[in-house]
Scaffold this motif. Structure first.
Motif, mmCIF file in Angstrom:
data_model
loop_
_atom_site.group_PDB
_atom_site.id
_atom_site.type_symbol
_atom_site.label_atom_id
_atom_site.label_comp_id
_atom_site.label_asym_id
_atom_site.label_seq_id
_atom_site.Cartn_x
_atom_site.Cartn_y
_atom_site.Cartn_z
ATOM 1 N N ILE A 1 1.004 -1.069 0.055
ATOM 2 C CA ILE A 1 -0.137 -0.018 -0.053
ATOM 3 C C ILE A 1 0.765 1.289 -0.012
ATOM 4 C CG2 ILE A 1 -1.744 1.072 1.109
ATOM 5 C CD1 ILE A 1 -2.448 -1.641 2.566
ATOM 6 N N ALA A 2 0.830 2.137 -0.881
ATOM 7 C CA ALA A 2 1.498 3.414 -1.073
ATOM 8 C C ALA A 2 1.170 4.382 0.014
ATOM 9 C CB ALA A 2 1.128 4.137 -2.343
ATOM 10 N N GLY A 3 2.205 4.966 0.797
ATOM 11 C CA GLY A 3 2.078 5.968 1.812
ATOM 12 C C GLY A 3 1.633 5.222 3.180
ATOM 13 N N THR A 4 1.442 5.959 4.310
ATOM 14 C CA THR A 4 1.487 5.556 5.656
ATOM 15 C C THR A 4 0.287 6.111 6.390
ATOM 16 O OG1 THR A 4 3.305 7.281 6.234
ATOM 17 C CG2 THR A 4 4.057 5.169 5.675
ATOM 18 N N ASN B 1 -10.233 -11.494 11.299
ATOM 19 C CA ASN B 1 -10.403 -11.892 12.571
ATOM 20 C C ASN B 1 -9.583 -13.148 12.932
ATOM 21 O OD1 ASN B 1 -12.139 -9.908 13.694
ATOM 22 N ND2 ASN B 1 -14.008 -10.896 12.988
ATOM 23 N N GLN B 2 -9.141 -13.812 11.729
ATOM 24 C CA GLN B 2 -8.246 -14.915 12.004
ATOM 25 C C GLN B 2 -6.881 -14.658 12.542
ATOM 26 O OE1 GLN B 2 -8.791 -17.981 9.040
ATOM 27 N NE2 GLN B 2 -10.729 -16.951 8.233
ATOM 28 N N VAL B 3 -6.650 -13.506 12.188
ATOM 29 C CA VAL B 3 -5.052 -12.845 12.685
ATOM 30 C C VAL B 3 -4.930 -13.047 14.023
ATOM 31 C CG1 VAL B 3 -3.481 -11.077 12.416
ATOM 32 C CG2 VAL B 3 -4.925 -11.815 10.398
ATOM 33 N N THR B 4 -4.164 -13.479 14.655
ATOM 34 C CA THR B 4 -3.911 -13.700 15.927
ATOM 35 C C THR B 4 -2.822 -13.011 16.599
ATOM 36 O OG1 THR B 4 -2.501 -15.807 15.726
ATOM 37 C CG2 THR B 4 -4.943 -16.184 16.215
ATOM 38 N N GLU B 5 -1.748 -12.538 15.666
ATOM 39 C CA GLU B 5 -0.573 -11.820 16.022
ATOM 40 C C GLU B 5 0.111 -10.810 15.152
ATOM 41 O OE1 GLU B 5 4.115 -12.636 17.338
ATOM 42 O OE2 GLU B 5 2.704 -13.752 18.563
ATOM 43 N N ILE B 6 0.269 -9.682 15.558
ATOM 44 C CA ILE B 6 0.748 -8.831 14.297
ATOM 45 C C ILE B 6 2.346 -8.156 14.887
ATOM 46 C CG2 ILE B 6 0.856 -6.459 13.469
ATOM 47 C CD1 ILE B 6 -2.330 -7.024 13.246
ATOM 48 N N THR B 7 3.088 -8.204 14.313
ATOM 49 C CA THR B 7 4.409 -7.713 14.550
ATOM 50 C C THR B 7 4.654 -6.175 13.715
ATOM 51 O OG1 THR B 7 5.383 -9.552 14.472
ATOM 52 C CG2 THR B 7 6.860 -7.866 14.514
ATOM 53 N N ALA C 1 5.456 2.941 15.709
ATOM 54 C CA ALA C 1 4.792 4.378 15.057
ATOM 55 C C ALA C 1 3.362 4.255 15.518
ATOM 56 C CB ALA C 1 4.818 4.184 13.460
ATOM 57 N N ALA C 2 2.763 5.276 15.780
ATOM 58 C CA ALA C 2 1.496 5.492 16.349
ATOM 59 C C ALA C 2 0.434 5.073 15.204
ATOM 60 C CB ALA C 2 1.120 6.955 16.815
ATOM 61 N N ASN C 3 0.805 5.349 14.013
ATOM 62 C CA ASN C 3 -0.122 5.257 12.764
ATOM 63 C C ASN C 3 -0.231 3.682 12.663
ATOM 64 O OD1 ASN C 3 2.493 5.402 11.816
ATOM 65 N ND2 ASN C 3 1.764 5.940 9.693
ATOM 66 N N MET C 4 0.891 3.015 12.706
ATOM 67 C CA MET C 4 0.978 1.515 12.475
ATOM 68 C C MET C 4 -0.159 0.836 13.689
ATOM 69 S SD MET C 4 2.656 0.942 9.732
ATOM 70 C CE MET C 4 2.668 2.321 8.848
ATOM 71 N N GLY C 5 0.204 1.343 14.857
ATOM 72 C CA GLY C 5 -0.690 0.669 15.743
ATOM 73 C C GLY C 5 -2.007 0.916 15.635
ATOM 74 N N LEU C 6 -2.463 2.273 15.233
ATOM 75 C CA LEU C 6 -3.965 2.462 14.770
ATOM 76 C C LEU C 6 -4.495 1.501 13.826
ATOM 77 C CD1 LEU C 6 -6.404 3.979 15.158
ATOM 78 C CD2 LEU C 6 -5.494 5.700 13.687
ATOM 79 N N THR D 1 -2.960 -9.967 18.736
ATOM 80 C CA THR D 1 -1.887 -9.377 19.801
ATOM 81 C C THR D 1 -1.024 -8.572 19.147
ATOM 82 O OG1 THR D 1 -2.469 -11.157 21.469
ATOM 83 C CG2 THR D 1 -0.448 -9.871 21.776
ATOM 84 N N ARG D 2 -0.606 -7.238 19.630
ATOM 85 C CA ARG D 2 0.240 -6.672 18.820
ATOM 86 C C ARG D 2 1.568 -6.815 19.577
ATOM 87 N NH1 ARG D 2 -4.183 -3.453 19.255
ATOM 88 N NH2 ARG D 2 -3.372 -1.944 20.774
#
Length: 211
Positions: A17-20, A38-44, A48-53, A63-64
């Motif tokens: 995806i272009a941009g952040t 909803n099947q995703v159980t963990e994200i690395t 950055a606040a925008n990535m968390g959002l 789980t982040r």
């Protein structure tokens, strides 16, 4: 956005995806059905606040986890910042010495260290081994490091702080023990007086829940 389970093979890349900007990225990811997301159980991710959002909005069941690479990268950048500060000082001092010699109509001879580096060369050539563990240094790098740390104790102290943080990640499997070791690391940082490391310390504290 990649799928770690694919291990670099087919299906690893989920989206590019272009941009952040959070709104734009969320709009694209939400084209994937909520049932699948909803099947995703963990994200690395990074800090950055925008990535968390984005992660929170698009993958509510996941789980982040803050990637250790991004935490350690900050410490290594802080270490290099201290080295670069001394390198600029060495360049200034050399320029002054050259100008003084010229005024006195004398030949300028830089100080040559025991490994045949000038001080300016020592600080420039030390860049690469400071990223590495001492056990991975070559013979020349070990010799250079010994001279560097003797001349610049602050770089020695900063190197130890960066390596201590790396060791917490590499040698800790229990989160409670990890947090205890981080607390001791924060105290070392506080005692060091290094502004850049104190900034990292605050960033880690602000992301304790995901680290």
């Amino acid at each position: 956005m990649t799928n770690k389970a694919a291990k670099g093979k087919k299906g690893t890349i989920v989206a590019m995806i272009a941009g952040t900007k959070a709104d734009a990225v969320i709009a694209i990811i939400e084209k994937i059905s909520l049932k699948q997301r909803n099947q995703v159980t963990e994200i690395t991710l990074d800090m950055a606040a925008n990535m968390g959002l984005i992660a929170k909005k698009c993958f509510p069941n996941a789980t982040r986890v803050t990637d250790r690479f991004h935490v350690q990268k900050l410490a290594l950048e802080a270490l290099q910042e201290i080295r670069i500060k001394y390198r600029w000082q060495a360049i200034d001092l050399e320029n002054e010495a050259i100008e003084k010699a010229r005024t006195s109509k004398k030949k300028y001879n830089p100080v040559i260290l025991t490994n045949d580096d000038t001080i300016k060369q020592l600080l420039a050539r030390s860049r690469y081994f400071l990223y590495k563990n001492k056990l991975k240094w070559s013979k020349n790098q070990t010799e250079r490091a010994k001279i560097l740390f003797e001349l610049y104790p602050d770089i020695d102290k900063a190197y130890d702080l960066a390596q201590d943080l790396r060791n917490i990640f590499e040698k800790t499997t229990d989160k409670i023990i990890g947090l205890s070791r981080l607390a001791r690391w924060h105290e070392k940082v506080n005692q060091s007086g290094f502004k850049s490391f104190n900034t990292i310390s605050r960033s880690i504290i602000n992301h304790y829940q995901t680290i």
